[in-house]
Scaffold this active site. Structure first.
Site, PDB file in Angstrom:
ATOM      1  N   GLY A   1       0.785  -1.229   0.000  1.00 21.19           N
ATOM      2  CA  GLY A   1       0.000   0.000   0.000  1.00 21.19           C
ATOM      3  C   GLY A   1       0.818   1.280   0.000  1.00 21.19           C
TER       4      GLY A   1
ATOM      5  N   ASP B   1       9.228  -4.739  13.558  1.00 21.70           N
ATOM      6  CA  ASP B   1       7.904  -4.703  14.181  1.00 21.70           C
ATOM      7  C   ASP B   1       7.830  -3.412  14.989  1.00 21.70           C
ATOM      8  OD1 ASP B   1       5.627  -4.936  15.684  1.00 21.70           O
ATOM      9  OD2 ASP B   1       6.143  -6.867  16.596  1.00 21.70           O
TER      10      ASP B   1
ATOM     11  N   TYR C   1     -10.357   3.737  15.172  1.00 19.69           N
ATOM     12  CA  TYR C   1      -9.444   4.181  14.105  1.00 19.69           C
ATOM     13  C   TYR C   1      -9.391   5.709  14.078  1.00 19.69           C
ATOM     14  CZ  TYR C   1      -7.337   4.687   9.488  1.00 19.69           C
ATOM     15  OH  TYR C   1      -6.507   5.026   8.449  1.00 19.69           O
TER      16      TYR C   1
ATOM     17  N   LYS D   1      -6.147   8.004  14.995  1.00 23.32           N
ATOM     18  CA  LYS D   1      -5.534   8.868  13.972  1.00 23.32           C
ATOM     19  C   LYS D   1      -5.580  10.348  14.400  1.00 23.32           C
ATOM     20  CE  LYS D   1      -4.110   5.943  10.829  1.00 23.32           C
ATOM     21  NZ  LYS D   1      -2.682   5.825  10.446  1.00 23.32           N
TER      22      LYS D   1
ATOM     23  N   VAL E   1      -8.015   5.016  -0.046  1.00 23.21           N
ATOM     24  CA  VAL E   1      -6.964   4.697  -1.017  1.00 23.21           C
ATOM     25  C   VAL E   1      -6.989   3.199  -1.293  1.00 23.21           C
ATOM     26  CG1 VAL E   1      -4.481   4.741  -1.439  1.00 23.21           C
ATOM     27  CG2 VAL E   1      -5.552   6.592  -0.136  1.00 23.21           C
TER      28      VAL E   1
ATOM     29  N   THR F   1      -5.691  -0.063  -1.519  1.00 18.94           N
ATOM     30  CA  THR F   1      -4.515  -0.807  -1.041  1.00 18.94           C
ATOM     31  C   THR F   1      -5.012  -2.213  -0.664  1.00 18.94           C
ATOM     32  OG1 THR F   1      -4.831  -0.247   1.295  1.00 18.94           O
ATOM     33  CG2 THR F   1      -3.551   1.320  -0.019  1.00 18.94           C
TER      34      THR F   1
ATOM     35  N   ARG G   1     -11.126  -4.881   3.412  1.00 22.35           N
ATOM     36  CA  ARG G   1     -12.224  -4.291   4.205  1.00 22.35           C
ATOM     37  C   ARG G   1     -13.480  -4.150   3.363  1.00 22.35           C
ATOM     38  NH1 ARG G   1      -7.894  -1.402   6.013  1.00 22.35           N
ATOM     39  NH2 ARG G   1      -8.247   0.426   4.712  1.00 22.35           N
TER      40      ARG G   1
ATOM     41  N   ARG H   1     -17.818   7.377  -0.600  1.00 21.93           N
ATOM     42  CA  ARG H   1     -17.327   8.368   0.384  1.00 21.93           C
ATOM     43  C   ARG H   1     -16.470   9.440  -0.294  1.00 21.93           C
ATOM     44  NH1 ARG H   1     -14.834   4.708   5.258  1.00 21.93           N
ATOM     45  NH2 ARG H   1     -12.979   5.034   4.009  1.00 21.93           N
TER      46      ARG H   1
HETATM   47  P1  NAD Z   1      -2.010  -1.853   4.305  1.00 21.96           P
HETATM   48  O1  NAD Z   1      -2.958  -1.816   5.453  1.00 21.96           O
HETATM   49  O2  NAD Z   1      -2.454  -2.521   3.057  1.00 21.96           O
HETATM   50  O3  NAD Z   1      -0.630  -2.469   4.774  1.00 21.96           O
HETATM   51  C1  NAD Z   1      -0.179  -2.221   6.079  1.00 21.96           C
HETATM   52  C2  NAD Z   1       1.252  -2.708   6.235  1.00 21.96           C
HETATM   53  O4  NAD Z   1       1.594  -2.552   7.624  1.00 21.96           O
HETATM   54  C3  NAD Z   1       1.452  -4.183   5.895  1.00 21.96           C
HETATM   55  O5  NAD Z   1       2.544  -4.327   4.994  1.00 21.96           O
HETATM   56  C4  NAD Z   1       1.736  -4.809   7.252  1.00 21.96           C
HETATM   57  O6  NAD Z   1       2.617  -5.926   7.180  1.00 21.96           O
HETATM   58  C5  NAD Z   1       2.368  -3.648   8.001  1.00 21.96           C
HETATM   59  N1  NAD Z   1       2.343  -3.824   9.453  1.00 21.96           N
HETATM   60  C6  NAD Z   1       1.313  -4.272  10.212  1.00 21.96           C
HETATM   61  N2  NAD Z   1       1.687  -4.366  11.499  1.00 21.96           N
HETATM   62  C7  NAD Z   1       2.978  -3.955  11.554  1.00 21.96           C
HETATM   63  C8  NAD Z   1       3.916  -3.839  12.612  1.00 21.96           C
HETATM   64  N3  NAD Z   1       3.590  -4.161  13.875  1.00 21.96           N
HETATM   65  N4  NAD Z   1       5.164  -3.384  12.320  1.00 21.96           N
HETATM   66  C9  NAD Z   1       5.491  -3.072  11.048  1.00 21.96           C
HETATM   67  N5  NAD Z   1       4.650  -3.159  10.001  1.00 21.96           N
HETATM   68  C10 NAD Z   1       3.403  -3.602  10.259  1.00 21.96           C
HETATM   69  O7  NAD Z   1      -1.527  -0.379   3.970  1.00 21.96           O
HETATM   70  P2  NAD Z   1      -2.347   0.952   3.678  1.00 21.96           P
HETATM   71  O8  NAD Z   1      -3.801   0.685   3.481  1.00 21.96           O
HETATM   72  O9  NAD Z   1      -1.584   1.639   2.616  1.00 21.96           O
HETATM   73  O10 NAD Z   1      -2.205   1.764   5.044  1.00 21.96           O
HETATM   74  C11 NAD Z   1      -0.995   2.418   5.378  1.00 21.96           C
HETATM   75  C12 NAD Z   1      -1.287   3.578   6.313  1.00 21.96           C
HETATM   76  O11 NAD Z   1      -2.137   4.497   5.663  1.00 21.96           O
HETATM   77  C13 NAD Z   1      -1.971   3.169   7.607  1.00 21.96           C
HETATM   78  O12 NAD Z   1      -1.474   3.940   8.674  1.00 21.96           O
HETATM   79  C14 NAD Z   1      -3.420   3.512   7.325  1.00 21.96           C
HETATM   80  O13 NAD Z   1      -4.140   3.768   8.507  1.00 21.96           O
HETATM   81  C15 NAD Z   1      -3.241   4.775   6.496  1.00 21.96           C
HETATM   82  N6  NAD Z   1      -4.405   5.124   5.675  1.00 21.96           N
HETATM   83  C16 NAD Z   1      -4.867   4.249   4.741  1.00 21.96           C
HETATM   84  C17 NAD Z   1      -5.978   4.598   3.983  1.00 21.96           C
HETATM   85  C18 NAD Z   1      -6.561   3.665   2.953  1.00 21.96           C
HETATM   86  O14 NAD Z   1      -7.656   3.914   2.486  1.00 21.96           O
HETATM   87  N7  NAD Z   1      -5.870   2.626   2.542  1.00 21.96           N
HETATM   88  C19 NAD Z   1      -6.611   5.841   4.184  1.00 21.96           C
HETATM   89  C20 NAD Z   1      -6.096   6.707   5.144  1.00 21.96           C
HETATM   90  C21 NAD Z   1      -4.987   6.339   5.882  1.00 21.96           C
END
Ligand code: NAD
Length: 242
Positions: free
Chosen positions: A17, A58, A146, A150, A179, A181, A187, A202
């Site tokens: 993502g 981690d 969430y 945030k 976004v 991802t 979800r 949305r």
């Molecule tokens: P994702 O949720 O698809 O991937 C998350 C990544 O985090 C994975 O590669 C996972 O292995 C890693 N991860 C989980 N636990 C971990 C840990 N303890 N240590 C290290 N890495 C860990 O990615 P995404 O959807 O791009 O989300 C990335 C960020 O963007 C998040 O903070 C999310 O809240 C934020 N965000 C996402 C969206 C969306 O719509 N996708 C919107 C707003 C904000």
């Protein structure tokens, strides 16, 4: 293509993502990128994309974060992308769910900044970029913990920005809308066949964002182009907030 030339960057949650797109975009702009994730297999292939180094990390483990920061030393950019979206209202949020979300979404950022900041300060400064969310600014339905976590990320960002504003440190957050991802698609699928459309609805632009569109903002915030910008939430949301 050299907007981040000479800069060393650490990225968390770079296997998928937004974190992954940021790692690749940073490398393309000339940064030396250390891409980390808890999912080792997910980051393994990134060296083929120009990423200098991949490392298992981690962000929920304080000792691991501290040891990693000690080994890596001085960096110019720290991008925190790790996060988890819990589905539900306060009634579906157990104490364990609450603690997990705050630990992964908020305390992980406390850990990485605390570990990397001393060397950044000693080296004259740096840019910290936290991936927050539009949910921090206006909660969508069923995003109780969430949104709360945030919102903490966004204020943590401002507090750090203020405390180190004269020391060369900038700290900003990006608030993405929805976004596309891997976890977002999971979800949507969990909500049934109409799930994806519900997420698209949305977005007033009528589509989901791409991880690359978030990475573009991250490149800007990591680079010196944003030298006068600190302590803000930069919204990249396809009109979610309108
Ligand atoms: P994702 O949720 O698809 O991937 C998350 C990544 O985090 C994975 O590669 C996972 O292995 C890693 N991860 C989980 N636990 C971990 C840990 N303890 N240590 C290290 N890495 C860990 O990615 P995404 O959807 O791009 O989300 C990335 C960020 O963007 C998040 O903070 C999310 O809240 C934020 N965000 C996402 C969206 C969306 O719509 N996708 C919107 C707003 C904000």
């Amino acid at each position: 293509a050299d907007r981040l030339k000479g800069k060393r960057a650490v990225i968390t949650a770079a296997a998928a993502g937004i974190g992954r797109a940021c790692a690749i975009a940073f490398a393309r702009e000339g940064a030396t990128v250390i891409a980390t994730d808890i999912n080792e297999a997910g980051i393994a292939g990134l060296t083929k994309e120009g990423i200098a180094e991949v490392a298992k990390l981690d962000v929920r483990n304080t000792a691991d974060v501290n040891a990693f920061a000690k080994r890596v030393g001085k960096i110019d950019i720290l991008l925190n992308a790790a996060g988890f979206v819990h589905h539900g209202t306060i009634l579906e949020c157990s104490e364990e769910d609450f603690d997990f979300s705050f630990d992964l979404n908020v305390k992980s950022i406390h850990r990485t900044i605390k570990a990397f900041l001393p060397e950044m300060l000693a080296g004259g400064g740096g840019s910290i970029v936290n991936i927050s969310s539009c949910a921090a600014l206006r909660p969508p339905a069923n995003r109780y913990v969430y949104s709360s976590s945030k919102a903490a990320v966004s204020l943590l960002t401002r507090a750090v920005a203020l405390d180190f504003i004269t020391k060369g440190i900038r700290c900003n957050s990006i608030c993405p809308g929805t976004v596309e991802t891997p976890s977002m698609l999971d979800r949507a699928a969990a909500q049934g066949p109409q799930g994806k459309e519900m997420f698209v609805s949305r977005q007033k632009m009528g589509r989901l964002g791409t991880a690359d569109e978030i990475a573009s903002m991250a490149v800007y915030l990591g680079s010196d182009e944003s030298a006068f910008t600190t302590g803000v939430d930069l919204v990249v949301d396809g009109g979610y907030m309108l």
